[in-house]
Scaffold this motif. Structure first.
Motif, short mmCIF file in Angstrom:
data_model
loop_
_atom_site.label_atom_id
_atom_site.label_comp_id
_atom_site.label_asym_id
_atom_site.label_seq_id
_atom_site.Cartn_x
_atom_site.Cartn_y
_atom_site.Cartn_z
N LEU A 136 -1.22 4.77 -12.49
CA LEU A 136 -0.68 4.21 -11.25
C LEU A 136 -0.45 2.71 -11.36
O LEU A 136 -1.20 1.99 -12.03
CB LEU A 136 -1.64 4.48 -10.09
CG LEU A 136 -1.69 5.92 -9.56
CD1 LEU A 136 -2.88 6.08 -8.61
CD2 LEU A 136 -0.39 6.29 -8.85
N ARG A 137 0.55 2.24 -10.65
CA ARG A 137 0.75 0.80 -10.49
C ARG A 137 -0.34 0.24 -9.57
O ARG A 137 -0.92 0.98 -8.76
CB ARG A 137 2.11 0.51 -9.87
CG ARG A 137 3.30 0.82 -10.77
CD ARG A 137 4.59 0.28 -10.14
NE ARG A 137 5.72 0.47 -11.04
CZ ARG A 137 6.58 1.47 -10.96
NH1 ARG A 137 6.44 2.37 -10.00
NH2 ARG A 137 7.58 1.56 -11.82
N PRO A 138 -0.62 -1.06 -9.63
CA PRO A 138 -1.50 -1.67 -8.62
C PRO A 138 -0.95 -1.36 -7.22
O PRO A 138 0.25 -1.47 -6.98
CB PRO A 138 -1.43 -3.16 -8.94
CG PRO A 138 -1.12 -3.21 -10.40
CD PRO A 138 -0.20 -2.05 -10.66
N GLY A 139 -1.83 -0.96 -6.34
CA GLY A 139 -1.43 -0.56 -5.00
C GLY A 139 -1.00 0.89 -4.90
O GLY A 139 -0.71 1.39 -3.81
N GLY A 204 -12.35 3.86 -10.56
CA GLY A 204 -11.89 2.51 -10.27
C GLY A 204 -11.12 2.36 -8.98
O GLY A 204 -10.75 1.23 -8.60
N PHE A 205 -10.86 3.46 -8.27
CA PHE A 205 -10.11 3.37 -7.02
C PHE A 205 -10.89 2.57 -5.98
O PHE A 205 -12.10 2.76 -5.81
CB PHE A 205 -9.79 4.76 -6.47
CG PHE A 205 -8.76 5.50 -7.28
CD1 PHE A 205 -7.41 5.22 -7.11
CD2 PHE A 205 -9.12 6.48 -8.20
CE1 PHE A 205 -6.44 5.90 -7.86
CE2 PHE A 205 -8.18 7.17 -8.94
CZ PHE A 205 -6.82 6.87 -8.77
N SER A 206 -10.19 1.67 -5.27
CA SER A 206 -10.86 0.77 -4.34
C SER A 206 -11.00 1.36 -2.94
O SER A 206 -11.95 1.04 -2.22
CB SER A 206 -10.10 -0.56 -4.26
OG SER A 206 -8.76 -0.34 -3.86
N GLY A 225 -6.49 -0.67 -6.29
CA GLY A 225 -6.42 -2.02 -5.76
C GLY A 225 -5.37 -2.86 -6.46
O GLY A 225 -4.84 -2.50 -7.51
N GLY A 226 -5.06 -3.99 -5.83
CA GLY A 226 -4.07 -4.91 -6.41
C GLY A 226 -2.79 -4.91 -5.62
O GLY A 226 -2.57 -4.09 -4.73
N THR A 227 -1.91 -5.82 -5.99
CA THR A 227 -0.62 -5.96 -5.31
C THR A 227 0.45 -5.26 -6.10
O THR A 227 0.57 -5.44 -7.32
CB THR A 227 -0.24 -7.43 -5.17
OG1 THR A 227 -1.29 -8.12 -4.48
CG2 THR A 227 1.06 -7.58 -4.42
N PRO A 228 1.25 -4.39 -5.44
CA PRO A 228 2.30 -3.65 -6.15
C PRO A 228 3.27 -4.62 -6.84
O PRO A 228 3.54 -5.70 -6.34
CB PRO A 228 2.99 -2.85 -5.04
CG PRO A 228 1.97 -2.76 -3.95
CD PRO A 228 1.18 -4.02 -4.02
#
Length: 228
Positions: A136-139, A204-206, A225-228
Protein backbone atom coordinates in the motif's frame (compact mmCIF):
# COMPACT_ATOMS: atom_id res chain seq x y z
CA UNK A 1 -3.64 -23.87 -1.43
CA UNK A 2 -4.17 -26.37 -4.25
CA UNK A 3 -7.16 -28.00 -2.53
CA UNK A 4 -8.71 -24.52 -2.28
CA UNK A 5 -8.02 -23.92 -5.97
CA UNK A 6 -9.71 -27.19 -6.96
CA UNK A 7 -12.73 -26.53 -4.74
CA UNK A 8 -13.39 -23.03 -6.05
CA UNK A 9 -12.79 -24.03 -9.65
CA UNK A 10 -15.47 -26.68 -9.22
CA UNK A 11 -18.27 -24.35 -8.10
CA UNK A 12 -17.28 -21.10 -9.85
CA UNK A 13 -20.43 -21.08 -11.99
CA UNK A 14 -22.69 -21.23 -8.93
CA UNK A 15 -20.69 -18.96 -6.63
CA UNK A 16 -22.53 -15.64 -7.10
CA UNK A 17 -25.94 -17.25 -7.35
CA UNK A 18 -25.55 -18.94 -3.97
CA UNK A 19 -23.94 -16.05 -2.04
CA UNK A 20 -27.11 -14.45 -0.69
CA UNK A 21 -28.30 -17.83 0.57
CA UNK A 22 -25.00 -18.57 2.32
CA UNK A 23 -24.05 -15.20 3.85
CA UNK A 24 -26.64 -13.58 6.13
CA UNK A 25 -27.46 -9.93 5.29
CA UNK A 26 -25.11 -10.12 2.32
CA UNK A 27 -25.70 -6.62 0.96
CA UNK A 28 -25.21 -4.95 4.37
CA UNK A 29 -21.95 -6.89 4.68
CA UNK A 30 -20.65 -5.61 1.33
CA UNK A 31 -22.16 -2.12 1.68
CA UNK A 32 -20.25 -1.59 4.92
CA UNK A 33 -17.02 -2.77 3.30
CA UNK A 34 -17.50 -0.34 0.41
CA UNK A 35 -18.31 2.48 2.82
CA UNK A 36 -15.07 1.76 4.70
CA UNK A 37 -12.90 2.05 1.57
CA UNK A 38 -11.55 5.58 1.14
CA UNK A 39 -9.09 7.24 -1.21
CA UNK A 40 -8.01 10.80 -1.94
CA UNK A 41 -7.59 9.81 -5.58
CA UNK A 42 -10.40 9.86 -8.14
CA UNK A 43 -8.50 7.08 -9.92
CA UNK A 44 -7.46 4.80 -7.07
CA UNK A 45 -5.39 1.70 -7.70
CA UNK A 46 -7.32 -1.14 -6.07
CA UNK A 47 -6.03 -4.65 -5.35
CA UNK A 48 -8.71 -7.31 -4.83
CA UNK A 49 -7.11 -10.26 -3.02
CA UNK A 50 -8.80 -13.60 -3.61
CA UNK A 51 -11.04 -11.71 -6.01
CA UNK A 52 -12.96 -14.73 -7.23
CA UNK A 53 -15.76 -13.67 -9.57
CA UNK A 54 -15.05 -9.97 -8.92
CA UNK A 55 -18.15 -9.36 -6.80
CA UNK A 56 -16.44 -7.09 -4.25
CA UNK A 57 -14.69 -5.18 -7.03
CA UNK A 58 -18.03 -4.66 -8.76
CA UNK A 59 -19.44 -3.06 -5.62
CA UNK A 60 -16.35 -0.90 -5.23
CA UNK A 61 -16.72 0.36 -8.80
CA UNK A 62 -20.08 1.85 -7.80
CA UNK A 63 -18.05 4.16 -5.53
CA UNK A 64 -14.87 4.44 -7.63
CA UNK A 65 -16.00 3.97 -11.26
CA UNK A 66 -12.64 5.04 -12.73
CA UNK A 67 -10.50 2.85 -10.48
CA UNK A 68 -7.59 0.79 -11.75
CA UNK A 69 -8.42 -2.77 -10.71
CA UNK A 70 -6.02 -5.63 -10.08
CA UNK A 71 -7.77 -8.91 -9.32
CA UNK A 72 -5.66 -11.77 -7.98
CA UNK A 73 -6.90 -15.30 -7.37
CA UNK A 74 -5.60 -18.85 -7.41
CA UNK A 75 -8.65 -20.36 -9.17
CA UNK A 76 -8.68 -19.82 -12.93
CA UNK A 77 -12.39 -20.60 -13.28
CA UNK A 78 -13.27 -17.92 -10.73
CA UNK A 79 -11.10 -15.36 -12.52
CA UNK A 80 -12.77 -16.29 -15.79
CA UNK A 81 -16.11 -15.32 -14.25
CA UNK A 82 -14.55 -11.99 -13.27
CA UNK A 83 -13.31 -11.49 -16.84
CA UNK A 84 -16.85 -11.99 -18.07
CA UNK A 85 -18.21 -9.58 -15.46
CA UNK A 86 -15.79 -6.81 -16.50
CA UNK A 87 -15.56 -7.66 -20.20
CA UNK A 88 -14.45 -4.62 -22.19
CA UNK A 89 -13.55 -2.57 -19.12
CA UNK A 90 -10.22 -0.77 -19.34
CA UNK A 91 -7.72 -0.54 -16.46
CA UNK A 92 -8.55 -4.05 -15.21
CA UNK A 93 -5.81 -6.64 -14.66
CA UNK A 94 -6.22 -10.31 -13.79
CA UNK A 95 -3.46 -12.25 -12.04
CA UNK A 96 -3.66 -16.02 -11.56
CA UNK A 97 -1.47 -16.55 -8.51
CA UNK A 98 -1.33 -17.97 -5.00
CA UNK A 99 -1.59 -14.70 -3.09
CA UNK A 100 -0.56 -16.36 0.18
CA UNK A 101 3.04 -16.34 -1.02
CA UNK A 102 3.17 -14.73 -4.49
CA UNK A 103 4.02 -11.13 -5.32
CA UNK A 104 1.16 -8.67 -4.74
CA UNK A 105 2.62 -5.88 -6.86
CA UNK A 106 1.73 -2.29 -6.05
CA UNK A 107 1.75 0.32 -4.80
CA UNK A 108 -2.01 0.49 -4.27
CA UNK A 109 -4.36 3.04 -2.73
CA UNK A 110 -6.79 0.36 -1.54
CA UNK A 111 -6.35 -3.35 -0.90
CA UNK A 112 -9.51 -5.32 -0.33
CA UNK A 113 -10.61 -8.90 0.13
CA UNK A 114 -13.93 -10.65 0.64
CA UNK A 115 -14.50 -14.12 2.06
CA UNK A 116 -11.10 -15.44 1.07
CA UNK A 117 -8.33 -14.87 3.62
CA UNK A 118 -10.04 -17.04 6.24
CA UNK A 119 -8.95 -20.07 4.20
CA UNK A 120 -5.30 -19.45 5.11
CA UNK A 121 -3.43 -20.90 8.07
CA UNK A 122 -2.79 -18.45 10.94
CA UNK A 123 0.86 -17.72 10.12
CA UNK A 124 0.01 -17.21 6.46
CA UNK A 125 -2.61 -14.65 7.49
CA UNK A 126 -0.08 -12.78 9.63
CA UNK A 127 2.47 -12.71 6.84
CA UNK A 128 -0.13 -11.66 4.30
CA UNK A 129 -1.22 -8.69 6.43
CA UNK A 130 2.42 -7.52 6.55
CA UNK A 131 2.79 -7.95 2.78
CA UNK A 132 -0.40 -5.98 2.17
CA UNK A 133 0.97 -3.18 4.34
CA UNK A 134 4.09 -3.09 2.17
CA UNK A 135 2.04 -3.06 -1.05
CA UNK A 136 0.00 0.00 0.00
CA UNK A 137 0.94 3.62 -0.52
CA UNK A 138 1.18 5.83 2.59
CA UNK A 139 -2.39 6.64 3.54
CA UNK A 140 -3.62 3.48 1.80
CA UNK A 141 -6.35 1.29 3.26
CA UNK A 142 -6.94 -2.44 3.64
CA UNK A 143 -10.60 -3.51 3.88
CA UNK A 144 -11.21 -7.16 4.71
CA UNK A 145 -14.77 -8.49 4.58
CA UNK A 146 -14.32 -11.97 5.97
CA UNK A 147 -15.05 -14.44 8.74
CA UNK A 148 -13.94 -14.67 12.36
CA UNK A 149 -14.17 -17.27 15.06
CA UNK A 150 -15.95 -16.60 18.32
CA UNK A 151 -13.76 -15.32 21.12
CA UNK A 152 -14.72 -18.30 23.29
CA UNK A 153 -16.06 -21.81 22.60
CA UNK A 154 -19.47 -20.62 23.81
CA UNK A 155 -19.70 -17.91 21.17
CA UNK A 156 -18.20 -20.16 18.50
CA UNK A 157 -21.08 -22.57 18.97
CA UNK A 158 -23.69 -19.81 19.09
CA UNK A 159 -22.39 -18.28 15.86
CA UNK A 160 -22.45 -21.67 14.13
CA UNK A 161 -26.02 -22.26 15.30
CA UNK A 162 -27.07 -18.90 13.89
CA UNK A 163 -25.37 -19.65 10.56
CA UNK A 164 -26.82 -23.16 10.38
CA UNK A 165 -30.33 -21.81 10.98
CA UNK A 166 -29.83 -19.27 8.20
CA UNK A 167 -28.66 -21.94 5.76
CA UNK A 168 -31.65 -24.15 6.59
CA UNK A 169 -34.07 -21.28 5.98
CA UNK A 170 -32.93 -20.76 2.39
CA UNK A 171 -33.97 -22.36 -0.91
CA UNK A 172 -30.95 -24.62 -1.38
CA UNK A 173 -31.53 -28.32 -1.84
CA UNK A 174 -30.40 -30.85 0.76
CA UNK A 175 -27.51 -31.76 -1.53
CA UNK A 176 -26.42 -28.12 -1.91
CA UNK A 177 -26.75 -27.58 1.83
CA UNK A 178 -24.57 -30.60 2.54
CA UNK A 179 -21.94 -29.31 0.08
CA UNK A 180 -21.84 -25.91 1.82
CA UNK A 181 -21.29 -27.59 5.19
CA UNK A 182 -18.61 -29.84 3.73
CA UNK A 183 -16.73 -26.85 2.29
CA UNK A 184 -17.04 -24.98 5.57
CA UNK A 185 -15.71 -27.91 7.58
CA UNK A 186 -12.78 -28.62 5.26
CA UNK A 187 -11.75 -25.19 3.94
CA UNK A 188 -12.52 -22.61 6.65
CA UNK A 189 -9.80 -21.68 9.15
CA UNK A 190 -11.40 -18.86 11.09
CA UNK A 191 -9.37 -16.86 13.62
CA UNK A 192 -10.63 -14.78 16.52
CA UNK A 193 -11.38 -11.16 15.62
CA UNK A 194 -9.07 -10.03 18.43
CA UNK A 195 -6.18 -11.97 16.86
CA UNK A 196 -6.84 -10.52 13.42
CA UNK A 197 -6.87 -6.96 14.76
CA UNK A 198 -3.65 -7.63 16.66
CA UNK A 199 -1.94 -8.95 13.52
CA UNK A 200 -2.96 -5.86 11.54
CA UNK A 201 -1.42 -3.62 14.20
CA UNK A 202 1.67 -5.84 14.29
CA UNK A 203 1.99 -5.39 10.51
CA UNK A 204 2.33 -1.63 11.03
CA UNK A 205 -1.14 -0.26 10.31
CA UNK A 206 -1.78 2.91 12.31
CA UNK A 207 -5.61 2.89 12.32
CA UNK A 208 -7.26 -0.48 12.85
CA UNK A 209 -10.89 -1.18 13.68
CA UNK A 210 -13.86 -3.45 13.04
CA UNK A 211 -16.76 -1.63 11.35
CA UNK A 212 -19.16 -4.56 10.99
CA UNK A 213 -19.88 -7.81 12.76
CA UNK A 214 -22.76 -10.20 12.28
CA UNK A 215 -21.64 -13.15 14.37
CA UNK A 216 -19.13 -14.95 12.13
CA UNK A 217 -19.05 -12.26 9.43
CA UNK A 218 -16.83 -9.22 9.93
CA UNK A 219 -15.41 -6.20 8.13
CA UNK A 220 -12.08 -4.92 9.42
CA UNK A 221 -10.37 -1.75 8.21
CA UNK A 222 -6.68 -0.87 8.52
CA UNK A 223 -5.03 2.36 7.32
CA UNK A 224 -1.36 2.77 6.60
CA UNK A 225 0.01 5.93 8.17
CA UNK A 226 1.64 8.75 6.25
CA UNK A 227 0.62 11.21 3.56
CA UNK A 228 -0.52 9.82 0.20
Amino acid sequence: MQHIRHAFNRFAQDYDRQREHIIPDLRDFYDTAVWAAESDSDLPAILDIGAGTGLFSAYLLEKFPEAHLTLIDIAENMLEMARQRFAGREHTEYILRDYSSGDLGGPYDIACSALSIHHLAPEDKRRLFARIYTALRPGGMFVNADQADGETPYFRERYLEYWNDFLKSGPMSAEQHAEILRRRDTLDKNEKLSDQLAWLKEAGFSDVDVVYRNRTFIVTVARKGGTP
